[in-house]
Design an enzyme around this catalytic site. Structure first.
Site, mmCIF file in Angstrom:
data_model
loop_
_atom_site.group_PDB
_atom_site.id
_atom_site.type_symbol
_atom_site.label_atom_id
_atom_site.label_comp_id
_atom_site.label_asym_id
_atom_site.label_seq_id
_atom_site.Cartn_x
_atom_site.Cartn_y
_atom_site.Cartn_z
ATOM 1 N N LYS A 1 -3.876 -53.383 -0.527
ATOM 2 C CA LYS A 1 -3.363 -54.696 -0.937
ATOM 3 C C LYS A 1 -4.476 -55.736 -1.124
ATOM 4 O O LYS A 1 -4.424 -56.545 -2.045
ATOM 5 C CB LYS A 1 -2.338 -55.212 0.077
ATOM 6 C CG LYS A 1 -1.003 -54.476 0.028
ATOM 7 C CD LYS A 1 -0.005 -55.129 0.975
ATOM 8 C CE LYS A 1 1.335 -54.445 0.915
ATOM 9 N NZ LYS A 1 2.337 -55.112 1.769
ATOM 10 N N ASP B 1 6.137 -59.815 -0.919
ATOM 11 C CA ASP B 1 6.509 -59.452 0.452
ATOM 12 C C ASP B 1 7.227 -60.596 1.174
ATOM 13 O O ASP B 1 8.230 -60.380 1.854
ATOM 14 C CB ASP B 1 5.273 -59.040 1.251
ATOM 15 C CG ASP B 1 4.808 -57.627 0.921
ATOM 16 O OD1 ASP B 1 5.653 -56.806 0.516
ATOM 17 O OD2 ASP B 1 3.613 -57.351 1.069
#
Length: 263
Positions: free
Chosen positions: A67, A103
């Site tokens: 990420k 997220d």
């Protein structure tokens, strides 16, 4: 022409994202494909990005451990991804990489679905951990108006995260007034949930297992629990729209995911 997308990470075989996105693609009748891309090394991940830049992929969801790398390789970065310090969504446009993070959105959707009575505005919230997952959680919760405290074993990391995102560092005593506790650790936290108020909400960002020891402990106390699967599906919705250009159709992907988890 088939629109190709997928999820990149390591390990990745366990990911439910292909199941969720494929169900939406099928229901929408789209000519699309969504696959898992195992990237065991940085070189593997960079090769995948090169394929995206060359037009072989429309985009990618990105999970651990790539990420932060996803963010650093991007040409255009959303304010949310910049604040999180990581990206879980990459879209390839004309040879360039556009990075975003969904997220935090998924976390808020999960809370709205499974703890609808919880109002985050002005609420005292404790986030456990100070890694990438914690950073995404804190960013979203602060933006939603919560008073967020970060509880982490390494105080230095917690202080850096809190300073970056407008939160504060707290001790376990903060649990006595917490309306919400979010576990962003990869291991079960050793915490006494008896300190929490009777109307507190407990969330675990992990979905394997669905009922984590942390959630089981909370439910045994009669507290409201929010699971990581709701967050996974919540973050997948804006990802699907960004990758395939339409909103996800009305399909019970949670039932499909629960079936997969059970097997």
């Amino acid at each position: 022409m088939t629109v190709r997308a997928g999820v990149a990470g390591w390990p990745i075989a366990h990911s439910l994202s292909p199941l969720i996105h494929t169900a939406w693609l099928s229901a929408a009748g789209l000519d699309g494909a969504y696959a898992a891309h195992p990237c065991g090394t940085e070189a593997d991940f960079n090769r995948l990005l090169d394929g995206g830049r060359a037009g072989r992929l429309r985009g990618l969801n990105v999970t651990a451990p790539w990420k932060e790398q996803a963010l650093s390789e991007a040409d255009i970065v959303s304010p949310t991804a910049r604040a999180c310090g990581s990206a879980n969504l990459l879209v390839f446009e004309g040879g360039r990489i556009v990075a975003d993070s969904t997220d935090g959105h998924g976390l808020l959707i999960a809370l709205a679905e499974q703890a609808p009575h919880l109002s985050l505005s002005g609420a005292s919230v404790v986030v456990l951990g100070a890694g990438g997952a914690a950073r995404a959680a804190v960013q979203a919760l602060v933006a939603a108006g919560a008073e967020v405290g970060v509880l982490n074993r390494t105080a230095e990391r917690a202080e850096r995260l809190a300073q970056d995102l407008g939160a504060r560092v707290v001790t376990p005593e903060a649990l006595t007034t917490a309306r919400l506790v979010v576990n962003a650790l990869s291991v079960p936290p050793a915490l006494d949930l008896d300190a929490l108020p009777a109307d507190a909400v407990v969330m675990d960002m992990t979905y394997r297992p669905l009922e984590t020891p942390f959630l089981a402990q909370a439910r045994a106390r009669g507290l409201t629990g929010v699971d990581g699967l709701a967050m996974l599906i919540g973050q997948a919705r804006p990802s699907f729209e960004a990758l395939f250009g339409v909103s996800p159709p009305d399909v019970d992907v949670r039932a499909l995911a629960l079936e997969a988890l059970a097997s």
